[in-house]
Write a protein that holds these residues in place. Structure first.
Motif, PDB file in Angstrom:
ATOM      1  N   ARG A 154     -47.744  62.017  32.321  1.00  0.00           N
ATOM      2  CA  ARG A 154     -46.595  61.436  33.022  1.00  0.00           C
ATOM      3  C   ARG A 154     -46.868  59.979  33.400  1.00  0.00           C
ATOM      4  N   LEU A 155     -48.060  59.741  33.924  1.00  0.00           N
ATOM      5  CA  LEU A 155     -48.421  58.362  34.274  1.00  0.00           C
ATOM      6  C   LEU A 155     -48.430  57.466  33.031  1.00  0.00           C
ATOM      7  N   MET A 156     -48.965  58.037  31.955  1.00  0.00           N
ATOM      8  CA  MET A 156     -49.020  57.278  30.700  1.00  0.00           C
ATOM      9  C   MET A 156     -47.611  56.946  30.208  1.00  0.00           C
ATOM     10  N   GLU A 157     -46.708  57.932  30.277  1.00  0.00           N
ATOM     11  CA  GLU A 157     -45.322  57.706  29.858  1.00  0.00           C
ATOM     12  C   GLU A 157     -44.651  56.658  30.745  1.00  0.00           C
ATOM     13  N   LYS A 158     -44.930  56.784  32.048  1.00  0.00           N
ATOM     14  CA  LYS A 158     -44.351  55.838  32.999  1.00  0.00           C
ATOM     15  C   LYS A 158     -44.842  54.415  32.707  1.00  0.00           C
ATOM     16  N   GLU A 159     -46.152  54.274  32.510  1.00  0.00           N
ATOM     17  CA  GLU A 159     -46.727  52.961  32.206  1.00  0.00           C
ATOM     18  C   GLU A 159     -46.218  52.445  30.859  1.00  0.00           C
ATOM     19  N   LYS A 160     -46.135  53.376  29.912  1.00  0.00           N
ATOM     20  CA  LYS A 160     -45.658  52.998  28.585  1.00  0.00           C
ATOM     21  C   LYS A 160     -44.211  52.490  28.669  1.00  0.00           C
ATOM     22  N   ALA A 161     -43.388  53.203  29.445  1.00  0.00           N
ATOM     23  CA  ALA A 161     -41.990  52.787  29.614  1.00  0.00           C
ATOM     24  C   ALA A 161     -41.921  51.414  30.289  1.00  0.00           C
ATOM     25  N   ARG A 162     -42.777  51.220  31.310  1.00  0.00           N
ATOM     26  CA  ARG A 162     -42.785  49.932  32.013  1.00  0.00           C
ATOM     27  C   ARG A 162     -43.223  48.811  31.070  1.00  0.00           C
ATOM     28  N   TYR A 163     -44.276  49.064  30.305  1.00  0.00           N
ATOM     29  CA  TYR A 163     -44.750  48.053  29.358  1.00  0.00           C
ATOM     30  C   TYR A 163     -43.716  47.782  28.267  1.00  0.00           C
ATOM     31  N   ASN A 164     -43.057  48.846  27.809  1.00  0.00           N
ATOM     32  CA  ASN A 164     -42.005  48.660  26.796  1.00  0.00           C
ATOM     33  C   ASN A 164     -40.856  47.819  27.347  1.00  0.00           C
ATOM     34  N   LYS A 165     -40.523  48.081  28.612  1.00  0.00           N
ATOM     35  CA  LYS A 165     -39.459  47.312  29.255  1.00  0.00           C
ATOM     36  C   LYS A 165     -39.875  45.840  29.376  1.00  0.00           C
ATOM     37  N   ASP A 166     -41.106  45.615  29.844  1.00  0.00           N
ATOM     38  CA  ASP A 166     -41.615  44.240  29.960  1.00  0.00           C
ATOM     39  C   ASP A 166     -41.672  43.563  28.592  1.00  0.00           C
ATOM     40  N   LEU A 167     -42.105  44.341  27.602  1.00  0.00           N
ATOM     41  CA  LEU A 167     -42.194  43.805  26.244  1.00  0.00           C
ATOM     42  C   LEU A 167     -40.808  43.433  25.719  1.00  0.00           C
ATOM     43  N   GLU A 168     -39.822  44.271  26.027  1.00  0.00           N
ATOM     44  CA  GLU A 168     -38.449  43.994  25.598  1.00  0.00           C
ATOM     45  C   GLU A 168     -37.914  42.722  26.266  1.00  0.00           C
ATOM     46  N   VAL A 169     -38.228  42.568  27.549  1.00  0.00           N
ATOM     47  CA  VAL A 169     -37.810  41.354  28.272  1.00  0.00           C
ATOM     48  C   VAL A 169     -38.457  40.120  27.639  1.00  0.00           C
ATOM     49  N   LEU A 170     -39.761  40.215  27.373  1.00  0.00           N
ATOM     50  CA  LEU A 170     -40.466  39.096  26.738  1.00  0.00           C
ATOM     51  C   LEU A 170     -39.901  38.801  25.353  1.00  0.00           C
ATOM     52  N   LYS A 171     -39.617  39.871  24.625  1.00  0.00           N
ATOM     53  CA  LYS A 171     -39.068  39.699  23.278  1.00  0.00           C
ATOM     54  C   LYS A 171     -37.704  39.011  23.343  1.00  0.00           C
ATOM     55  N   ASN A 172     -36.865  39.453  24.289  1.00  0.00           N
ATOM     56  CA  ASN A 172     -35.540  38.833  24.444  1.00  0.00           C
ATOM     57  C   ASN A 172     -35.660  37.365  24.856  1.00  0.00           C
ATOM     58  N   ASP A 173     -36.606  37.097  25.765  1.00  0.00           N
ATOM     59  CA  ASP A 173     -36.838  35.705  26.179  1.00  0.00           C
ATOM     60  C   ASP A 173     -37.267  34.851  24.987  1.00  0.00           C
ATOM     61  N   LEU A 174     -38.162  35.410  24.196  1.00  0.00           N
ATOM     62  CA  LEU A 174     -38.658  34.680  23.031  1.00  0.00           C
ATOM     63  C   LEU A 174     -37.538  34.446  22.019  1.00  0.00           C
ATOM     64  N   VAL A 175     -36.717  35.464  21.811  1.00  0.00           N
ATOM     65  CA  VAL A 175     -35.579  35.318  20.892  1.00  0.00           C
ATOM     66  C   VAL A 175     -34.629  34.241  21.414  1.00  0.00           C
ATOM     67  N   GLN A 176     -34.367  34.264  22.736  1.00  0.00           N
ATOM     68  CA  GLN A 176     -33.470  33.272  23.339  1.00  0.00           C
ATOM     69  C   GLN A 176     -34.050  31.863  23.228  1.00  0.00           C
ATOM     70  N   GLN A 177     -35.347  31.740  23.506  1.00  0.00           N
ATOM     71  CA  GLN A 177     -35.997  30.430  23.398  1.00  0.00           C
ATOM     72  C   GLN A 177     -35.963  29.924  21.958  1.00  0.00           C
ATOM     73  N   THR A 178     -36.204  30.833  21.026  1.00  0.00           N
ATOM     74  CA  THR A 178     -36.168  30.462  19.609  1.00  0.00           C
ATOM     75  C   THR A 178     -34.766  30.012  19.212  1.00  0.00           C
ATOM     76  N   GLU A 179     -33.775  30.745  19.695  1.00  0.00           N
ATOM     77  CA  GLU A 179     -32.379  30.405  19.393  1.00  0.00           C
ATOM     78  C   GLU A 179     -32.006  29.052  20.008  1.00  0.00           C
ATOM     79  N   ASP A 180     -32.437  28.848  21.258  1.00  0.00           N
ATOM     80  CA  ASP A 180     -32.174  27.561  21.924  1.00  0.00           C
ATOM     81  C   ASP A 180     -32.846  26.418  21.172  1.00  0.00           C
ATOM     82  N   PHE A 181     -34.096  26.640  20.776  1.00  0.00           N
ATOM     83  CA  PHE A 181     -34.839  25.615  20.035  1.00  0.00           C
ATOM     84  C   PHE A 181     -34.144  25.310  18.710  1.00  0.00           C
ATOM     85  N   LYS A 182     -33.708  26.363  18.050  1.00  0.00           N
ATOM     86  CA  LYS A 182     -33.021  26.205  16.760  1.00  0.00           C
ATOM     87  C   LYS A 182     -31.721  25.414  16.940  1.00  0.00           C
TER      88      LYS A 182
END
Length: 201
Positions: free
Chosen positions: A38-66
């Motif tokens: 359960r802890l692993m799933e919880k941490e995994k979900a949190r990391y996935n959420k953080d990773l998704e936020v970072l990915k979206n930020d990176l996509v947005q920054q890339t789009e802005d740069f482009k």
């Protein structure tokens, strides 16, 4: 109670404690695994959420740069096109001015002509030359640099003061004509320098 019975009871107690301990150990292990999962799933979900936020930020920054790069590219293209148009107009203006300058100088008709004749013809021709210069200015005035315009205006001023022979300055006709052609030469030189500067940039 005999020793054998006591040992039997003691061993039964120990076995029952051992069995209980084994059951407790098994339950603890099972519960620990569930909690860890359960802890692993919880941490995994949190990391996935953080990773998704970072990915979206990176996509947005890339789009802005482009988009920024596209805008800058378009801006540079527009500047280049404007510069190219301006250069072409300056080249045409310079060519037209050189042609005009050749037309107004009597020496170009007869290269060996005496300077006195040149002065006389030029003074007589000042009204026509003035019209030619004004026509040139109405077509190309917007293209001329400030320095070239000043020289051009000085040349027109010389014509205006001498075309009717009523120059109030101390200049002679000879001096006026000489200065007039010097002014025209200066305008031509300024225009050529301006074009050369753009070509070398």
């Amino acid at each position: 109670m005999e020793f054998g019975e006591a040992m039997g009871i003691a061993s039964a107690v120990v076995v029952s404690f051992g069995g209980g301990a084994a059951i407790i150990a098994a339950c603890s292990s099972w519960l620990g695994k569930i909690w860890a999962d359960r802890l692993m799933e919880k941490e995994k979900a949190r990391y996935n959420k953080d990773l998704e936020v970072l990915k979206n930020d990176l996509v947005q920054q890339t789009e802005d740069f482009k988009n920024n790069l596209i805008q800058q590219t378009e801006s540079v293209k527009m500047k280049y096109q404007k510069s190219e148009i301006l250069f072409r107009l300056e080249l045409e203006a310079a060519s037209a001015f050189i042609a005009l300058s050749i037309k107004v100088n009597p020496r170009n008709d007869f290269p060996g002509k005496d300077w006195g004749e040149v002065c006389s013809e030029t003074i007589q021709d000042f009204p026509r030359i003035e019209d030619m210069l004004l026509n040139y200015m109405s077509t190309w005035g917007a293209i001329l640099s400030g320095e070239a315009k000043n020289e051009f205006d000085e040349a027109l001023s010389l014509i205006f003061n001498h075309k009717f022979g009523d120059d109030t300055s101390s200049r002679t006709a000879d001096e006026a004509v000489r200065e007039f052609f010097e002014r025209l030469d200066k305008v031509e030189s300024i225009m050529k320098d301006q074009i050369r500067t753009q070509v070398t940039v």
